[in-house]
Design a protein around this motif. Sequence first.
Motif, PDB file in Angstrom:
ATOM      1  N   ARG A 266       0.812  -1.209   0.000  1.00  0.00           N
ATOM      2  CA  ARG A 266       0.000   0.000   0.000  1.00  0.00           C
ATOM      3  C   ARG A 266       0.856   1.274   0.000  1.00  0.00           C
ATOM      4  O   ARG A 266       0.556   2.236  -0.703  1.00  0.00           O
ATOM      5  CB  ARG A 266      -0.929   0.000   1.214  1.00  0.00           C
ATOM      6  CG  ARG A 266      -2.096   0.962   1.043  1.00  0.00           C
ATOM      7  CD  ARG A 266      -2.704   1.375   2.358  1.00  0.00           C
ATOM      8  NE  ARG A 266      -3.001   0.244   3.212  1.00  0.00           N
ATOM      9  CZ  ARG A 266      -3.273   0.371   4.497  1.00  0.00           C
ATOM     10  NH1 ARG A 266      -3.282   1.564   5.062  1.00  0.00           N
ATOM     11  NH2 ARG A 266      -3.523  -0.679   5.221  1.00  0.00           N
ATOM     12  N   ALA A 267       1.945   1.246   0.782  1.00  0.00           N
ATOM     13  CA  ALA A 267       2.813   2.422   0.861  1.00  0.00           C
ATOM     14  C   ALA A 267       3.467   2.706  -0.493  1.00  0.00           C
ATOM     15  O   ALA A 267       3.583   3.866  -0.919  1.00  0.00           O
ATOM     16  CB  ALA A 267       3.880   2.204   1.937  1.00  0.00           C
ATOM     17  N   GLU A 268       3.871   1.636  -1.161  1.00  0.00           N
ATOM     18  CA  GLU A 268       4.506   1.815  -2.479  1.00  0.00           C
ATOM     19  C   GLU A 268       3.503   2.338  -3.513  1.00  0.00           C
ATOM     20  O   GLU A 268       3.834   3.178  -4.349  1.00  0.00           O
ATOM     21  CB  GLU A 268       5.102   0.482  -2.942  1.00  0.00           C
ATOM     22  CG  GLU A 268       6.305   0.045  -2.118  1.00  0.00           C
ATOM     23  CD  GLU A 268       6.697  -1.418  -2.361  1.00  0.00           C
ATOM     24  OE1 GLU A 268       7.910  -1.708  -2.242  1.00  0.00           O
ATOM     25  OE2 GLU A 268       5.810  -2.255  -2.644  1.00  0.00           O
ATOM     26  N   ARG A 269       2.283   1.838  -3.428  1.00  0.00           N
ATOM     27  CA  ARG A 269       1.243   2.336  -4.347  1.00  0.00           C
ATOM     28  C   ARG A 269       0.996   3.824  -4.110  1.00  0.00           C
ATOM     29  O   ARG A 269       0.899   4.610  -5.054  1.00  0.00           O
ATOM     30  CB  ARG A 269      -0.076   1.589  -4.133  1.00  0.00           C
ATOM     31  CG  ARG A 269      -0.061   0.172  -4.623  1.00  0.00           C
ATOM     32  CD  ARG A 269      -1.445  -0.438  -4.474  1.00  0.00           C
ATOM     33  NE  ARG A 269      -1.387  -1.885  -4.511  1.00  0.00           N
ATOM     34  CZ  ARG A 269      -2.440  -2.683  -4.489  1.00  0.00           C
ATOM     35  NH1 ARG A 269      -3.661  -2.169  -4.406  1.00  0.00           N
ATOM     36  NH2 ARG A 269      -2.305  -3.993  -4.541  1.00  0.00           N
ATOM     37  N   THR A 270       0.886   4.174  -2.829  1.00  0.00           N
ATOM     38  CA  THR A 270       0.632   5.586  -2.495  1.00  0.00           C
ATOM     39  C   THR A 270       1.759   6.465  -3.014  1.00  0.00           C
ATOM     40  O   THR A 270       1.514   7.539  -3.580  1.00  0.00           O
ATOM     41  CB  THR A 270       0.497   5.739  -0.962  1.00  0.00           C
ATOM     42  OG1 THR A 270      -0.566   4.902  -0.529  1.00  0.00           O
ATOM     43  CG2 THR A 270       0.207   7.182  -0.580  1.00  0.00           C
ATOM     44  N   GLU A 271       2.985   5.981  -2.847  1.00  0.00           N
ATOM     45  CA  GLU A 271       4.145   6.754  -3.318  1.00  0.00           C
ATOM     46  C   GLU A 271       4.058   6.974  -4.833  1.00  0.00           C
ATOM     47  O   GLU A 271       4.297   8.069  -5.334  1.00  0.00           O
ATOM     48  CB  GLU A 271       5.420   5.987  -2.955  1.00  0.00           C
ATOM     49  CG  GLU A 271       6.673   6.824  -3.020  1.00  0.00           C
ATOM     50  CD  GLU A 271       7.886   6.035  -2.538  1.00  0.00           C
ATOM     51  OE1 GLU A 271       8.944   6.201  -3.156  1.00  0.00           O
ATOM     52  OE2 GLU A 271       7.759   5.239  -1.569  1.00  0.00           O
ATOM     53  N   MET A 272       3.690   5.905  -5.558  1.00  0.00           N
ATOM     54  CA  MET A 272       3.564   6.052  -7.013  1.00  0.00           C
ATOM     55  C   MET A 272       2.429   6.993  -7.385  1.00  0.00           C
ATOM     56  O   MET A 272       2.535   7.800  -8.306  1.00  0.00           O
ATOM     57  CB  MET A 272       3.341   4.696  -7.675  1.00  0.00           C
ATOM     58  CG  MET A 272       4.627   3.924  -7.895  1.00  0.00           C
ATOM     59  SD  MET A 272       4.357   2.497  -8.976  1.00  0.00           S
ATOM     60  CE  MET A 272       4.130   3.266 -10.578  1.00  0.00           C
ATOM     61  N   LYS A 273       1.314   6.882  -6.653  1.00  0.00           N
ATOM     62  CA  LYS A 273       0.176   7.766  -6.936  1.00  0.00           C
ATOM     63  C   LYS A 273       0.575   9.231  -6.771  1.00  0.00           C
ATOM     64  O   LYS A 273       0.187  10.084  -7.577  1.00  0.00           O
ATOM     65  CB  LYS A 273      -0.993   7.455  -5.992  1.00  0.00           C
ATOM     66  CG  LYS A 273      -1.729   6.185  -6.322  1.00  0.00           C
ATOM     67  CD  LYS A 273      -2.880   6.005  -5.343  1.00  0.00           C
ATOM     68  CE  LYS A 273      -3.642   4.728  -5.624  1.00  0.00           C
ATOM     69  NZ  LYS A 273      -4.762   4.534  -4.697  1.00  0.00           N
ATOM     70  N   GLU A 274       1.344   9.500  -5.744  1.00  0.00           N
ATOM     71  CA  GLU A 274       1.683  10.901  -5.458  1.00  0.00           C
ATOM     72  C   GLU A 274       2.539  11.523  -6.552  1.00  0.00           C
ATOM     73  O   GLU A 274       2.536  12.740  -6.728  1.00  0.00           O
ATOM     74  CB  GLU A 274       2.346  11.007  -4.084  1.00  0.00           C
ATOM     75  CG  GLU A 274       1.307  10.837  -2.975  1.00  0.00           C
ATOM     76  CD  GLU A 274       1.887  10.867  -1.580  1.00  0.00           C
ATOM     77  OE1 GLU A 274       3.134  10.907  -1.442  1.00  0.00           O
ATOM     78  OE2 GLU A 274       1.088  10.837  -0.627  1.00  0.00           O
ATOM     79  N   THR A 275       3.229  10.686  -7.318  1.00  0.00           N
ATOM     80  CA  THR A 275       4.032  11.244  -8.417  1.00  0.00           C
ATOM     81  C   THR A 275       3.137  11.823  -9.520  1.00  0.00           C
ATOM     82  O   THR A 275       3.607  12.559 -10.374  1.00  0.00           O
ATOM     83  CB  THR A 275       4.964  10.176  -9.042  1.00  0.00           C
ATOM     84  OG1 THR A 275       4.160   9.173  -9.690  1.00  0.00           O
ATOM     85  CG2 THR A 275       5.866   9.537  -8.012  1.00  0.00           C
ATOM     86  N   HIS A 276       1.849  11.462  -9.497  1.00  0.00           N
ATOM     87  CA  HIS A 276       0.921  11.971 -10.521  1.00  0.00           C
ATOM     88  C   HIS A 276       0.265  13.290 -10.134  1.00  0.00           C
ATOM     89  O   HIS A 276      -0.463  13.876 -10.946  1.00  0.00           O
ATOM     90  CB  HIS A 276      -0.169  10.934 -10.808  1.00  0.00           C
ATOM     91  CG  HIS A 276       0.338   9.709 -11.514  1.00  0.00           C
ATOM     92  ND1 HIS A 276       0.570   9.677 -12.871  1.00  0.00           N
ATOM     93  CD2 HIS A 276       0.677   8.483 -11.051  1.00  0.00           C
ATOM     94  CE1 HIS A 276       1.020   8.474 -13.203  1.00  0.00           C
ATOM     95  NE2 HIS A 276       1.099   7.734 -12.119  1.00  0.00           N
ATOM     96  N   LEU A 277       0.483  13.756  -8.899  1.00  0.00           N
ATOM     97  CA  LEU A 277      -0.083  15.052  -8.509  1.00  0.00           C
ATOM     98  C   LEU A 277       0.534  16.149  -9.379  1.00  0.00           C
ATOM     99  O   LEU A 277       1.708  16.066  -9.752  1.00  0.00           O
ATOM    100  CB  LEU A 277       0.206  15.335  -7.036  1.00  0.00           C
ATOM    101  CG  LEU A 277      -0.626  14.550  -6.024  1.00  0.00           C
ATOM    102  CD1 LEU A 277      -0.064  14.752  -4.615  1.00  0.00           C
ATOM    103  CD2 LEU A 277      -2.095  14.966  -6.078  1.00  0.00           C
ATOM    104  N   GLU A 278      -0.270  17.149  -9.676  1.00  0.00           N
ATOM    105  CA  GLU A 278       0.208  18.224 -10.561  1.00  0.00           C
ATOM    106  C   GLU A 278       0.091  19.586  -9.884  1.00  0.00           C
ATOM    107  O   GLU A 278      -0.746  20.417 -10.277  1.00  0.00           O
ATOM    108  CB  GLU A 278      -0.594  18.208 -11.867  1.00  0.00           C
ATOM    109  CG  GLU A 278      -0.448  16.903 -12.652  1.00  0.00           C
ATOM    110  CD  GLU A 278      -1.393  16.823 -13.849  1.00  0.00           C
ATOM    111  OE1 GLU A 278      -2.128  17.787 -14.114  1.00  0.00           O
ATOM    112  OE2 GLU A 278      -1.383  15.769 -14.503  1.00  0.00           O
ATOM    113  N   PRO A 279       0.895  19.822  -8.850  1.00  0.00           N
ATOM    114  CA  PRO A 279       0.846  21.152  -8.242  1.00  0.00           C
ATOM    115  C   PRO A 279       1.509  22.184  -9.155  1.00  0.00           C
ATOM    116  O   PRO A 279       2.412  21.842  -9.919  1.00  0.00           O
ATOM    117  CB  PRO A 279       1.650  20.967  -6.946  1.00  0.00           C
ATOM    118  CG  PRO A 279       2.580  19.852  -7.242  1.00  0.00           C
ATOM    119  CD  PRO A 279       1.908  18.962  -8.257  1.00  0.00           C
TER     120      PRO A 279
END
Length: 285
Positions: A266-279
Amino acid sequence: MNRSEVEGRVSAAAVATTALLFAACASNPADRSNLDATLWVQTSAEYDAVARSVYFAAARDLPLLLADSSLTAALEQQGSYENLPAAVILDVDETALDNSPYQARLLASGEAYSSETWAQWVEEGIAEAVPGAVEFARRADRLGVTVFYVTNRRSPQEAATRVNLMDVGFPLSDDQDVLLMRGEKPEWTGAKGSRRELVSRTHRVLMLIGDDLNDFVDADGLSVAERDSLARLHSAYWGERWRMLPNPTYGSWERALFGSDFGLDRAERTEMKETHLEPRGEIND
Ligand SMILES: [Mg+2]
């Protein structure tokens, strides 16, 4: 060792066990990431309004699509289809039936999704209809348009799914199998294209309704950018022959964010998901 010493040791052991449990919970707390999405579906006037809007517009436009025999909604439709009887294809989960109570069960129990708890929910057959869906399906039925249901629920779940759909008022034709389950035929894989193709052999498909890009075009395993390109490639269909319901709780959009790599924790998935944020820019305190 006297009684009070024994009780003292037992009590110390209990404290140590409790501390260990707390430590375990702190390092691996229950997954709450679906809380807002589930509550949005279950409580918001906004979700209800969006779903009803999608189905209201679909019902309003159905006669127009019926009248224009040159149109088909299925990319898989081949050959001469102008004179075939008309059909619409609905997905089931989060399109016809609302399974947010199952998501709420997971949140309430702290459990992660499993095929066992999902199968239990399906067998109970108590899902309610997505707002507006029954009214749309009945309108199609009254117009002589056959309603097909193409779902990735598994073939052993067909009976319970049929009962649930009928209980909440969906029309299911007696003349033919209109509930097409995953695995019901060997070639009916999770990709729904082969089932759309089958419907399109006997019917002109007026409209596809779903909550996932795969309900319209096979898109599993694609990256976020590839999904976006594929959806844009077919932009002429959206809002006309293709109608999308919102599903913020799960779907291929979410899998794409971690590359559909279910070997990741789950932690690794979350880390990958966060790379898609577009601030853009930063917050200045
Ligand atoms: Mg669905």
